[in-house]
Design a protein around this motif. Structure first.
Motif, PDB file in Angstrom:
ATOM      1  N   ARG A 418       6.079   4.459  -3.288  1.00  0.00           N
ATOM      2  CA  ARG A 418       4.721   4.037  -3.238  1.00  0.00           C
ATOM      3  C   ARG A 418       3.875   3.923  -4.516  1.00  0.00           C
ATOM      4  O   ARG A 418       3.436   2.840  -4.917  1.00  0.00           O
ATOM      5  N   GLU A 422       2.342   0.343  -5.694  1.00  0.00           N
ATOM      6  CA  GLU A 422       0.939   0.107  -5.032  1.00  0.00           C
ATOM      7  C   GLU A 422       0.188  -0.606  -6.036  1.00  0.00           C
ATOM      8  O   GLU A 422      -0.773  -1.349  -5.316  1.00  0.00           O
ATOM      9  N   GLY A 427      -1.526  -0.767  -0.399  1.00  0.00           N
ATOM     10  CA  GLY A 427      -1.289  -0.468   0.913  1.00  0.00           C
ATOM     11  C   GLY A 427       0.155  -0.403   1.380  1.00  0.00           C
ATOM     12  O   GLY A 427       0.407  -0.423   2.382  1.00  0.00           O
ATOM     13  N   LYS A 430       1.909   2.083   4.040  1.00  0.00           N
ATOM     14  CA  LYS A 430       1.594   1.753   5.499  1.00  0.00           C
ATOM     15  C   LYS A 430       2.738   0.726   5.816  1.00  0.00           C
ATOM     16  O   LYS A 430       3.306   0.917   7.122  1.00  0.00           O
ATOM     17  N   SER A 462      -8.149  -0.744   7.752  1.00  0.00           N
ATOM     18  CA  SER A 462      -7.805  -0.073   6.872  1.00  0.00           C
ATOM     19  C   SER A 462      -6.735  -0.270   5.892  1.00  0.00           C
ATOM     20  O   SER A 462      -6.579   0.265   4.821  1.00  0.00           O
ATOM     21  N   PHE A 463      -6.189  -1.533   5.993  1.00  0.00           N
ATOM     22  CA  PHE A 463      -5.025  -1.952   5.334  1.00  0.00           C
ATOM     23  C   PHE A 463      -5.475  -2.676   4.043  1.00  0.00           C
ATOM     24  O   PHE A 463      -6.385  -3.622   4.290  1.00  0.00           O
ATOM     25  N   THR A 464      -5.422  -2.162   2.931  1.00  0.00           N
ATOM     26  CA  THR A 464      -5.875  -2.918   1.864  1.00  0.00           C
ATOM     27  C   THR A 464      -5.066  -3.978   1.131  1.00  0.00           C
ATOM     28  O   THR A 464      -5.394  -4.551   0.077  1.00  0.00           O
TER      29      THR A 464
END
Length: 564
Positions: A418, A422, A427, A430, A462-464
């Protein structure tokens, strides 16, 4: 060395195979593994200069070793010390960007200036005005009859008073001089004094199109002429007069380009121009500039804006790759040195502390460990260290310890994955957790469910990662009845394959192929058409509660993919 009769070896809690990062690795010097990568970097004849590899693949450790072995011949440049964020935040730079002025020549000049001054300062130990003057006098004597080179040395005189300062102060100094050139140009255009010029991006929006075009042309001319003629001639002086002997062979090491040293909007341009400058400096015979770069940053570089020169840079690139044999040799050396440090002289290899083979599953312990790595030293060291932390008082590790340690190790590897990706794919954690409790081995039909779950993250407020996921799932949202599986899901599969999370079985192969084995397989849709199954990398099984029953049953669990 055999154990003394009657003495039972006991592993203690402080026994380990060293740190997982180079900067905190107490065994780096005593147990350094002389890899093919290190031999290539150290070689003065191997002209490859761009080191590209995943985080944890040993880039920084290799560069630290080079510095340790050649302390008088290595210049280390940390991008964080260059004040580049200061430069890119200047009003004049933002103003030029708003006018769409191409700044490559400016960034090119900045890199050449930084590297040139660092070399001269290092070569002549310049730390005072007197030392600088001695250097200039000695070089001028050498080139007395060459007027072109004498003019180039005048470039250095322009920075009197700053030559021996810290790198960031010298970078700011040259930037101020360049800024003054732009102010003079703007003053001539608007009929004001240079001191009255205040660059503001708001001024661009209120200017007419014709004014913007004229301003852009004026400033582009200044950018294109920014110190480069003198700097290019200084490159010749560098080769002929400064680094004129193999005794003065110099390595320049540039690492940490993945750190927060510049804003993302200009990092691509700055690194591209660094590559160009390193390429130009190859004409200096007794100089080797080495740039270390993480794979994800290198792959994101866009060379199209510089005339599509990516091919020539890739030809000078070393991809960091490790074989199982190399990692075993690295672990052997660390185990031996650690044994000596902890008064356990009977440890001569990593196998001396591992359990015996698992006769039930017919699995050898080292193969079990390496299978759960992405073939990187950091992974292997981390797994063995987790095992050792649970082995207090034992003579050697057991299979029970290996299995217990795998849970914590796997969680750490998932977090590391991650953290690595990232910045490029916000995100992404997820997306990885969409595979919670999935089978370890999946047919294309089975994989489809988890890929669809990933695609539907776009509905999660909430997913970026909406931007990158929209691009990768575009074939799905715009598909027709005739579209085949490989075409629809290739972008998502490629991402998971490239980061090392997913492997593939091609044409009934017995073993899954992962990106560390062949980085290009997922690039071609044809390869996905031939794929008979996929595998989540075993490094992440424990963290995601993935069922590994398929591994025990073998290839019988994989069904044929849907076609067309």
């Amino acid at each position: 060395m055999a154990k003394a009769k009657g003495i039972v070896r006991r592993l203690r809690g402080e026994f380990s195979l060293g740190g997982e990062i180079a900067e905190a690795d107490g065994l780096l010097n005593d147990a350094f593994f002389d890899s093919s990568l290190y031999r290539a970097l150290r070689s003065k004849d191997d002209r490859r200069c761009f080191v590209v590899g995943r985080t944890g693949s040993g880039k920084s450790a290799t560069l630290l070793r080079l510095k340790e072995e050649n302390p008088a011949h290595v210049i280390e440049i940390n991008p964080i010390d260059l004040s580049l964020p200061y430069i890119t935040d200047l009003g004049v730079v933002q103003y030029l960007s708003a006018l769409e002025v191409h700044l490559d020549s400016l960034y090119n000049a900045l890199w050449k200036h930084v590297l040139l001054i660092e070399i001269v300062k290092h070569r002549y130990s310049i730390n005072s005005p007197d030392a600088k003057q001695r250097f200039l006098s000695s070089v001028i004597d050498k080139i007395r009859g060459d007027s072109k080179k004498k003019a180039a040395l005048a470039y250095l005189e322009e920075f009197e008073g700053k030559f021996w300062c810290e790198t960031d102060e010298r970078v700011r100094d040259i930037t101020h001089k360049i800024e003054d050139q732009f102010k003079s140009e703007a003053a001539a255009k608007f009929g004001v004094k240079p001191a009255d010029v205040n660059f503001s991006t708001g001024d661009v929006s209120i200017s007419s199109r014709e004014e913007r075009v004229e301003l852009a042309q004026r400033f582009q001319r200044v950018v294109n002429e920014t110190q480069l003629p003198k700097l290019n001639t200084m490159m010749q002086v560098l080769n002929d007069e400064i680094l004129d002997s193999p005794q003065n062979f110099t390595y320049i090491v540039i690492d940490d380009l993945d750190k927060n040293w510049a804003s993302d909007r200009v990092k691509n341009d700055l690194i591209r121009n660094l590559f160009q400058v390193v390429f130009d400096l190859k004409r200096v015979q007794n100089l080797k500039v080495i740039v270390a770069l993480r794979t994800n940053i290198f792959e994101a570089l866009d060379f199209s804006t510089s005339g599509g020169q990516g091919e020539k840079f890739r030809a000078l690139t070393m991809r960091v790759r490790w074989t199982p044999g190399e990692i075993e040799s690295l672990l052997d050396e660390r185990a031996r040195v650690a044994g000596t440090l902890h008064n356990l002289p009977d440890i001569n290899s990593v196998r001396d502390i591992l359990p015996g083979s698992n006769n039930t599953a017919r699995v050898k312990p080292l193969a079990h460990i390496l299978r759960r790595t992405l073939m990187r030293p950091r992974d292997a060291i981390a797994y063995v260290n987790e095992c050792l932390s649970l082995a207090e008082g034992k003579e050697r590790l057991t299979w029970e310890v290996l299995n217990r340690a795998e849970v914590r190790y796997s969680r750490g590897r998932l977090l590391a994955l991650r953290d690595e990706w990232e910045p490029t794919y916000p995100g992404i954690e997820k997306m990885l957790h969409c595979f919670n409790e999935a089978p370890g081995t999946l047919s294309p039909e089975m994989l489809t469910k988890y890929l669809d779950d990933s695609a539907f993250l776009m509905a999660d407020v909430s997913f970026t990662g909406i931007k990158w996921l929209t691009e990768l799932t575009s074939p799905l949202w715009n598909s027709g009845d005739s579209d085949e599986w490989a075409e629809l899901y290739q972008p998502l599969v490629k991402l998971l394959y490239d980061i090392g999370f997913l492997g593939t079985f091609i044409a009934n192969q017995k073993e899954a192929v992962f990106s560390q084995d062949d980085p290009d397989i997922a690039d071609a849709i044809e390869n996905l058409r031939r794929a008979t199954g996929f595998m989540i990398h075993p490094a992440f099984w424990a963290a995601l509660s993935v069922s590994n029953a398929a591994e025990r049953r073998g290839r019988r669990s994989i069904t044929s993919p849907r076609r067309g």
